[in-house]
Design a protein around this motif. Structure first.
Motif, PDB file in Angstrom:
ATOM      1  N   VAL A  88       0.825  -1.206   0.000  1.00 47.47           N
ATOM      2  CA  VAL A  88       0.000   0.000   0.000  1.00 47.47           C
ATOM      3  C   VAL A  88       0.861   1.259   0.000  1.00 47.47           C
ATOM      4  CG1 VAL A  88      -1.647   1.356   1.373  1.00 47.47           C
ATOM      5  CG2 VAL A  88      -2.002  -1.105   1.076  1.00 47.47           C
ATOM      6  N   ILE A  89       1.901   1.289   0.828  1.00 43.41           N
ATOM      7  CA  ILE A  89       2.742   2.494   0.866  1.00 43.41           C
ATOM      8  C   ILE A  89       3.498   2.668  -0.448  1.00 43.41           C
ATOM      9  CG2 ILE A  89       4.840   1.497   1.901  1.00 43.41           C
ATOM     10  CD1 ILE A  89       5.031   4.014   3.641  1.00 43.41           C
ATOM     11  N   ARG A  90       3.854   1.557  -1.113  1.00 41.83           N
ATOM     12  CA  ARG A  90       4.521   1.662  -2.425  1.00 41.83           C
ATOM     13  C   ARG A  90       3.587   2.335  -3.432  1.00 41.83           C
ATOM     14  NH1 ARG A  90       3.953  -1.268  -6.842  1.00 41.83           N
ATOM     15  NH2 ARG A  90       2.841  -2.944  -5.773  1.00 41.83           N
ATOM     16  N   LEU A  91       2.309   1.967  -3.407  1.00 41.02           N
ATOM     17  CA  LEU A  91       1.346   2.537  -4.347  1.00 41.02           C
ATOM     18  C   LEU A  91       0.996   3.984  -3.994  1.00 41.02           C
ATOM     19  CD1 LEU A  91      -0.899  -0.611  -4.771  1.00 41.02           C
ATOM     20  CD2 LEU A  91       0.676   0.370  -6.462  1.00 41.02           C
ATOM     21  N   VAL A  92       0.976   4.289  -2.706  1.00 35.46           N
ATOM     22  CA  VAL A  92       0.783   5.688  -2.297  1.00 35.46           C
ATOM     23  C   VAL A  92       1.927   6.532  -2.852  1.00 35.46           C
ATOM     24  CG1 VAL A  92       0.856   7.265  -0.312  1.00 35.46           C
ATOM     25  CG2 VAL A  92      -0.576   5.220  -0.222  1.00 35.46           C
ATOM     26  N   ALA A  93       3.152   6.003  -2.752  1.00 39.90           N
ATOM     27  CA  ALA A  93       4.326   6.737  -3.232  1.00 39.90           C
ATOM     28  C   ALA A  93       4.297   6.920  -4.748  1.00 39.90           C
ATOM     29  CB  ALA A  93       5.600   6.014  -2.815  1.00 39.90           C
ATOM     30  N   SER A  94       3.587   6.026  -5.450  1.00 43.96           N
ATOM     31  CA  SER A  94       3.486   6.156  -6.917  1.00 43.96           C
ATOM     32  C   SER A  94       2.427   7.173  -7.316  1.00 43.96           C
ATOM     33  CB  SER A  94       3.163   4.794  -7.539  1.00 43.96           C
ATOM     34  OG  SER A  94       1.811   4.426  -7.242  1.00 43.96           O
ATOM     35  N   ALA A 109       4.183   9.801   4.023  1.00 44.12           N
ATOM     36  CA  ALA A 109       4.337   8.378   3.689  1.00 44.12           C
ATOM     37  C   ALA A 109       5.146   8.207   2.402  1.00 44.12           C
ATOM     38  CB  ALA A 109       2.959   7.724   3.545  1.00 44.12           C
ATOM     39  N   THR A 110       4.919   9.086   1.427  1.00 46.75           N
ATOM     40  CA  THR A 110       5.671   9.024   0.173  1.00 46.75           C
ATOM     41  C   THR A 110       7.158   9.275   0.421  1.00 46.75           C
ATOM     42  OG1 THR A 110       3.745   9.765  -1.088  1.00 46.75           O
ATOM     43  CG2 THR A 110       5.918  10.078  -2.108  1.00 46.75           C
ATOM     44  N   SER A 111       7.449  10.294   1.234  1.00 49.91           N
ATOM     45  CA  SER A 111       8.851  10.576   1.567  1.00 49.91           C
ATOM     46  C   SER A 111       9.501   9.393   2.250  1.00 49.91           C
ATOM     47  CB  SER A 111       8.940  11.817   2.463  1.00 49.91           C
ATOM     48  OG  SER A 111       8.474  12.959   1.792  1.00 49.91           O
ATOM     49  N   TYR A 112       8.767   8.783   3.205  1.00 49.62           N
ATOM     50  CA  TYR A 112       9.311   7.622   3.919  1.00 49.62           C
ATOM     51  C   TYR A 112       9.612   6.490   2.938  1.00 49.62           C
ATOM     52  CZ  TYR A 112       9.783   3.904   7.396  1.00 49.62           C
ATOM     53  OH  TYR A 112      10.265   2.871   8.164  1.00 49.62           O
ATOM     54  N   TYR A 136      10.350   6.548  -0.235  1.00 51.24           N
ATOM     55  CA  TYR A 136      11.543   6.798  -1.048  1.00 51.24           C
ATOM     56  C   TYR A 136      12.812   6.710  -0.214  1.00 51.24           C
ATOM     57  CZ  TYR A 136       9.111   7.979  -5.338  1.00 51.24           C
ATOM     58  OH  TYR A 136       8.373   7.898  -6.496  1.00 51.24           O
ATOM     59  N   GLU A 137      12.764   7.237   1.034  1.00 46.67           N
ATOM     60  CA  GLU A 137      13.951   7.219   1.887  1.00 46.67           C
ATOM     61  C   GLU A 137      14.358   5.806   2.283  1.00 46.67           C
ATOM     62  OE1 GLU A 137      12.913   9.640   5.189  1.00 46.67           O
ATOM     63  OE2 GLU A 137      12.873  11.505   4.030  1.00 46.67           O
ATOM     64  N   HIS A 138      13.374   4.879   2.335  1.00 41.59           N
ATOM     65  CA  HIS A 138      13.654   3.530   2.833  1.00 41.59           C
ATOM     66  C   HIS A 138      13.544   2.452   1.749  1.00 41.59           C
ATOM     67  CE1 HIS A 138      12.772   5.863   6.467  1.00 41.59           C
ATOM     68  NE2 HIS A 138      13.538   5.004   7.099  1.00 41.59           N
ATOM     69  N   GLY A 139      13.579   2.871   0.498  1.00 40.81           N
ATOM     70  CA  GLY A 139      13.621   1.912  -0.596  1.00 40.81           C
ATOM     71  C   GLY A 139      12.343   1.127  -0.790  1.00 40.81           C
ATOM     72  N   LEU A 140      11.199   1.706  -0.438  1.00 39.01           N
ATOM     73  CA  LEU A 140       9.924   1.002  -0.589  1.00 39.01           C
ATOM     74  C   LEU A 140       9.127   1.490  -1.782  1.00 39.01           C
ATOM     75  CD1 LEU A 140       8.777   1.064   3.153  1.00 39.01           C
ATOM     76  CD2 LEU A 140       9.864  -0.821   1.932  1.00 39.01           C
ATOM     77  N   ALA A 141       9.667   2.418  -2.558  1.00 39.40           N
ATOM     78  CA  ALA A 141       8.884   3.036  -3.627  1.00 39.40           C
ATOM     79  C   ALA A 141       9.141   2.411  -4.986  1.00 39.40           C
ATOM     80  CB  ALA A 141       9.181   4.539  -3.690  1.00 39.40           C
ATOM     81  N   GLY A 142      10.003   1.418  -5.047  1.00 39.26           N
ATOM     82  CA  GLY A 142      10.357   0.838  -6.337  1.00 39.26           C
ATOM     83  C   GLY A 142       9.245  -0.008  -6.915  1.00 39.26           C
TER      84      GLY A 142
END
Length: 544
Positions: free
Chosen positions: A490-496, A533-536, A538-544
């Motif tokens: 979910v956080i990955r998709l929020v970041a997208s 959540a998006t910043s987190y 990207y900072e922790h490698g969860l946005a890929g």
């Protein structure tokens, strides 16, 4: 019904603590033919206790005037003293001062010593107490109590003893003060005292027990106050203060939903006629909001608490610290400690240590921790010992002594567990994990971090849970901060950049389920927005 019958019914209801019935019967009799001065006093008491404070003050003024008409100068002076006290509770210092002056003038007219002279010492002693002169207050309270015993006036004896205990506590002699509080509570619980002095003593004793870190006494007397209020269901005065004390104890014991409810009830009762509950109702709400990460709401609650005239510390300084401004928080808490009496400063010590460490001043933190340790040696109550051990351990970690920190922290953790204070126990366990890591024991450190993280999540303590989560990933094992695989998706998709509807469609979930996952993510990571959540991610490698 005749005037005489109404007076008789009013007196009977008053004796049986049926304040609304007493008000109705007395009011009817008053309209029909008037009341004697003593019954006017009873009517005023019933009005004040049921929240009709303005009417009660008017009636008490009439009682004062009626006593003067019949030549009872001592009773008129006593009424003046109580009018001054009530105006003081309402925050009307000019009116209070005027009534105290009138009461003193009338007392000076008496041909021989009288208990009323002792009653009029009480507000003067309170003035010294609040002005930071506990030694001067102690002298006046002691004299008042002696006059009460001399004239066998139990209300005065009890109020004098209460004040003596408060001044003694402010002078740093906690054990002696607590013994005085126990003694004065015997008079209250045995039913020897009038209702207003009883309520004053109940609330003051509980507040001072908490100020002295005596959690067990505070719990026992709060339960007694709860029963006292329940036996008088139409009473507003003191009921709000009871709810404030309930909120504080619920908070300590981890029942935060119930604590929020009690704090809100204290605020309601404050508005209905128990103004002394204003500070506690809003301060406790602010602390709960701070613990759950609602910083703006906490700041607003502390601002409301400050309307009472009492300073909302250490809560306000801790809000500033949580926003990342350690230097400003340091200035605020140091100033508050500098003007506080001994008892209040001791109550500030754990926050002082926390803020000094966050500001990088380990030397100052050590001095405050040493003061708390000294208090714990003088008064070895479990809560003081737990707080002292936790602060000592935190300072030792900053000083590079993890072995020494471990011993202090483990003892503190056991005490918090025994006291049933889960938030502090969990925070203590995080510090134990840090000590284990510094000693090279990474597996034990992770066990402590994970256990504390779970406990803090269960409480709803988002900022502390995020702190524990950040330590859990220090070895690379948990970059997700404790998120489940689904929450990580979910956080990955929020970041997208996807909204809840798009996330729900992609993961074959309902929008309600996605919203619940987001709520859990914010709680676990101590975040408050999708942007954070998006910043987190990207900072922790969860946005890929």
């Amino acid at each position: 019904m005749s005037t005489e019958a109404g007076i008789d019914e009013g007196r009977a209801a008053f004796r049986e603590h049926r304040w609304t019935d007493a008000f109705r019967s007395y009011s009817g009799a008053d309209r029909r033919g008037g009341l004697p001065a003593a019954d006017l006093e009873n009517l005023a008491t019933a009005e004040i206790l049921t929240g009709n404070t303005a009417a009660g003050l008017d009636t008490l003024t009439r009682a004062h005037e009626e006593y003067l008409v019949v030549g009872d100068v001592a009773s008129a002076a006593l009424c003046a003293g109580w009018l001054g006290m009530q105006h003081m509770f309402q925050g009307d210092s000019a009116q209070a001062g005027g009534w105290f002056a009138r009461g003193q003038r009338l007392a000076d007219e008496l041909a021989k010593p009288n208990a009323v002279q002792g009653f009029l010492m009480v507000p003067a002693a309170l003035g010294k107490l609040y002005a930071g002169d506990p030694a001067g207050a102690l002298e006046l309270f002691t004299q008042a109590s002696e006059l009460g015993r001399r004239f066998q006036e139990k209300d005065l004896s009890a109020l004098g003893l209460l004040g003596t205990g408060q001044a003694t506590l402010m002078l740093g002699q906690a054990d002696e003060a607590l013994s005085m509080f126990d003694e004065v509570m015997v008079a209250v619980t045995s039913g020897e005292l009038s209702p207003i002095p009883s309520g004053i003593i109940y609330c003051a004793v509980i507040g001072n027990c908490q100020l002295a870190f005596d959690l067990e006494r505070a719990l026992q007397w709060t339960a007694a106050l709860d029963r006292w209020c329940e036996a008088r269901p139409d009473m507003v005065s003191f009921s709000g203060q009871c709810q404030h004390h309930r909120a504080e104890l619920f908070k300590l014991h981890g029942a935060w939903a119930e604590a929020f409810e009690a704090a809100a009830r204290a605020q309601e009762l404050s508005a209905k006629g128990d103004p002394q509950a204003l500070y506690g109702g809003y301060y406790e709400q602010g602390e709960l909001q701070l613990l759950t990460g609602q910083l703006d709401a906490a700041e607003a609650s502390f601002a409301q608490a400050a309307r009472s005239g009492y300073e909302p510390q250490p809560g306000l300084a801790l809000v500033v610290l949580a926003r990342g401004d350690a230097r400003r928080a340091q200035s605020m808490i140091r100033r508050a400690a500098g003007v506080a009496d001994v008892a209040t400063r001791r109550h500030l010590l754990p926050a002082l240590v926390e803020i000094e460490l966050a500001a990088g001043d380990t030397e100052a933190a050590r001095l405050w921790a040493a003061e708390l340790d000294s208090f714990a040696r003088e008064t070895p109550m479990p809560m003081v010992r737990a707080a002292a051990g936790q602060t000592d351990g935190a300072v030792r970690l900053a000083e590079g002594d993890p072995a020494g920190a471990t011993a202090s922290l483990r003892q503190a953790w056991r005490l918090w567990q025994q006291l049933g204070v889960p938030y502090e126990a969990a925070r203590c366990r995080v510090l134990i994990g840090r000590a284990c890591r510094d000693l090279g024991d990474e597996p034990s450190a992770l066990l402590d971090f994970e256990a504390a993280h779970a406990e803090l999540l269960e409480l709803g303590a988002a900022p502390a849970a995020a702190w524990a989560a950040s330590l859990m990933k220090a070895d690379g094992r948990s970059a997700t901060g404790g998120l489940t695989p689904r929450e990580a998706e979910v956080i990955r998709l929020v970041a997208s950049g996807k909204g809840n509807r798009a996330i729900a469609a992609e993961l074959y979930l309902s929008e309600k389920t996605v919203a619940r996952h987001l709520s859990n993510i914010f709680l676990k990571l101590g975040l408050s927005s999708r942007a954070a959540a998006t910043s987190y991610a990207y900072e922790h490698g969860l946005a890929g």
